[in-house]
Design an enzyme around this catalytic site. Sequence first.
Site, mmCIF file in Angstrom:
data_model
loop_
_atom_site.group_PDB
_atom_site.id
_atom_site.type_symbol
_atom_site.label_atom_id
_atom_site.label_comp_id
_atom_site.label_asym_id
_atom_site.label_seq_id
_atom_site.Cartn_x
_atom_site.Cartn_y
_atom_site.Cartn_z
ATOM 1 N N ARG A 1 -7.394 -3.947 8.127
ATOM 2 C CA ARG A 1 -7.095 -5.369 8.141
ATOM 3 C C ARG A 1 -5.593 -5.592 8.313
ATOM 4 O O ARG A 1 -4.774 -4.895 7.714
ATOM 5 C CB ARG A 1 -7.566 -5.996 6.830
ATOM 6 C CG ARG A 1 -7.402 -7.514 6.776
ATOM 7 C CD ARG A 1 -7.984 -8.071 5.496
ATOM 8 N NE ARG A 1 -7.282 -7.542 4.318
ATOM 9 C CZ ARG A 1 -7.615 -7.837 3.067
ATOM 10 N NH1 ARG A 1 -8.665 -8.598 2.831
ATOM 11 N NH2 ARG A 1 -6.927 -7.331 2.059
ATOM 12 N N CYS B 1 -5.640 5.900 10.601
ATOM 13 C CA CYS B 1 -5.224 5.814 12.009
ATOM 14 C C CYS B 1 -4.368 6.994 12.458
ATOM 15 O O CYS B 1 -4.095 7.137 13.651
ATOM 16 C CB CYS B 1 -4.471 4.514 12.271
ATOM 17 S SG CYS B 1 -2.822 4.410 11.519
ATOM 18 N N CYS C 1 -0.815 6.816 7.271
ATOM 19 C CA CYS C 1 -2.173 6.311 7.074
ATOM 20 C C CYS C 1 -3.188 7.398 7.430
ATOM 21 O O CYS C 1 -3.105 8.013 8.498
ATOM 22 C CB CYS C 1 -2.390 5.078 7.949
ATOM 23 S SG CYS C 1 -4.060 4.425 7.934
ATOM 24 N N ASP D 1 17.335 7.803 51.156
ATOM 25 C CA ASP D 1 16.330 8.841 51.322
ATOM 26 C C ASP D 1 15.387 8.460 52.467
ATOM 27 O O ASP D 1 14.845 7.348 52.509
ATOM 28 C CB ASP D 1 15.546 8.985 50.016
ATOM 29 C CG ASP D 1 14.527 10.094 50.074
ATOM 30 O OD1 ASP D 1 14.875 11.209 49.676
ATOM 31 O OD2 ASP D 1 13.392 9.839 50.517
ATOM 32 N N THR E 1 0.815 -1.225 0.000
ATOM 33 C CA THR E 1 0.000 0.000 0.000
ATOM 34 C C THR E 1 0.841 1.265 0.000
ATOM 35 O O THR E 1 0.344 2.342 -0.328
ATOM 36 C CB THR E 1 -0.937 0.033 1.226
ATOM 37 O OG1 THR E 1 -0.146 0.047 2.426
ATOM 38 C CG2 THR E 1 -1.856 -1.176 1.240
ATOM 39 N N ARG F 1 3.985 6.815 3.317
ATOM 40 C CA ARG F 1 3.181 7.950 3.769
ATOM 41 C C ARG F 1 2.284 7.523 4.924
ATOM 42 O O ARG F 1 1.928 6.355 5.046
ATOM 43 C CB ARG F 1 2.334 8.493 2.613
ATOM 44 C CG ARG F 1 3.162 9.197 1.558
ATOM 45 C CD ARG F 1 2.292 9.787 0.474
ATOM 46 N NE ARG F 1 3.068 10.607 -0.458
ATOM 47 C CZ ARG F 1 2.555 11.235 -1.502
ATOM 48 N NH1 ARG F 1 1.254 11.143 -1.761
ATOM 49 N NH2 ARG F 1 3.321 11.970 -2.288
ATOM 50 N N CYS G 1 -3.916 0.376 14.324
ATOM 51 C CA CYS G 1 -4.721 0.757 13.152
ATOM 52 C C CYS G 1 -5.864 -0.247 12.943
ATOM 53 O O CYS G 1 -5.643 -1.463 12.946
ATOM 54 C CB CYS G 1 -3.847 0.805 11.902
ATOM 55 S SG CYS G 1 -4.747 1.343 10.418
ATOM 56 N N CYS H 1 1.494 2.807 9.476
ATOM 57 C CA CYS H 1 0.394 2.926 10.436
ATOM 58 C C CYS H 1 0.911 2.819 11.860
ATOM 59 O O CYS H 1 2.025 2.367 12.107
ATOM 60 C CB CYS H 1 -0.637 1.806 10.219
ATOM 61 S SG CYS H 1 -1.330 1.714 8.571
#
Length: 507
Positions: free
Chosen positions: A39, A66, A63, A439, A28, A61, A36, A32
């Site tokens: 699928r 999401c 998504c 402490d 694609t 690039r 996301c 993401c």
Amino acid sequence: MDFWQRYRAIDARDTRFDGQFYTAVRTTGIYCRPSCPARTPKAENVTFYETSAAAHDAGYRACKRCLPEAVPGTPAWNIRSDIAGRAMRLINDGVINRDGVEGLASRLGYSSRQLNRILSHELGAGPLSLARASRAQTARTLLVSTRMKLADVAFAAGFSSVRQFNETIGEVFAMTPTALRATARHHRAPAATTALTLSLPYREPFDPGIFDFLAVRSIPGIETGTATSYARTLRLPHADARFSVEYDDGAPGRPLILTIGAVDLRDLPSLLSRVRRLLDLDADPVAIDSALSTDPRLAPAVTTLPGMRMPGAVDPQELLIRAMIGQQITVAAARTALTQLSACGSESLVPADGLHRLFPTAAQIADPGFGLLRGPQRRIDSVRTAAAAMASGHLEFGYGDDLAGLQAKLLPLPGVGPWTVGYVAMRVIGAPDVFLANDAAVKNGILALDAATQEDHHRLPGEHTPDFTEVRPWRSYATMHLWRAAALRTWPKPKLPAGTLSAVPAG
């Protein structure tokens, strides 16, 4: 995490890992966040990246479904003390925007060429690409949260020109800035407002007790706080600023709302980064609580108060002064001393809502301010010496340091011991594995947890180390739980050796 651990996380759409790594899908051309809703891609088509910048550089690039840039930051930048982690803390603070790659490399003690090689190997992207991704994330936040003019968004996010801004938004999000703004999923501030109002993402659960921690230490005129809010003035590289944060536990999503009353737009990325560090918003509380719960001394406290945060610092120099003044005295006494000292600070140029003063600079403390300090002369001299070293430039430290670096820089100072260095490391660089064994409040906290366990008729099985090594690398958060436990009980005032505190830390 290996490939299959990450793949199982994206298959489960586990929100805990949002921001910790990015999933790029070759078929694609997009990347993401792990949660996301799309699928789950086939494993053979997936590449995981440590940073969004690495995914950008590889040609992917973001998504649109999401919005992987709209997530909390990577907790690894606090956990990691290597060059990559230190560099990311400085990049998020806007160092490249102000000083360029050469300035970043100089602070880390490397040449720009060496730094580029290290970051490219460790994170998959060089410093310019990492800074570019940080600018894109800031720009996205401003576009969807405010009605600032696009040109103002461009320069506030750190871009050098509107053209560069437009090109970057297009390359990263495959949208114009106007189209990205149209994706806003919540109400934006009215156009007429002069303040910026943003919702700060974080990983749940979130314990608002951090607001109590800050509120009881607030200095009148500089800070103010309640059980669910905090506000203050601060000095940033270009101008004075003022902000407030409010937590709304009753609203859907339990939002943390940041209202910026005044800021020079060039300082906006730095302000956003420092507020996130102050409230520890990039932490992974589920992982931390899971580790702490394995220790039966801490398990009940973790169950009662999930999502404990470790307060950071908006100004490293200020935090050192507060820590030194707060040693061996109560929170109330330290607040009184710091309020007296604040009189030598400058008036804020952006006053409002009772916040009208800035915390004194190191130079102001070293010269007129030391006369306002009360207490043992040795402590006064120590504070003045440290302030003079910072004012002259002989002592420089900050978000880009690691624990060893802080020790080398701070321990030679008179009046600074291991406790001081550990406390500064916790709050300035977010060091997750500091345990302040000597402490007094830590010791009282252990007694309090032991007493609570006995009251519940539980027995602690087995032997446990006194310094909580079982919960590494999260002992700083164990320390926070112990301080909280100590604060909830009344203790007789102990006789303390030098280098310990008489109550929960006053800085």
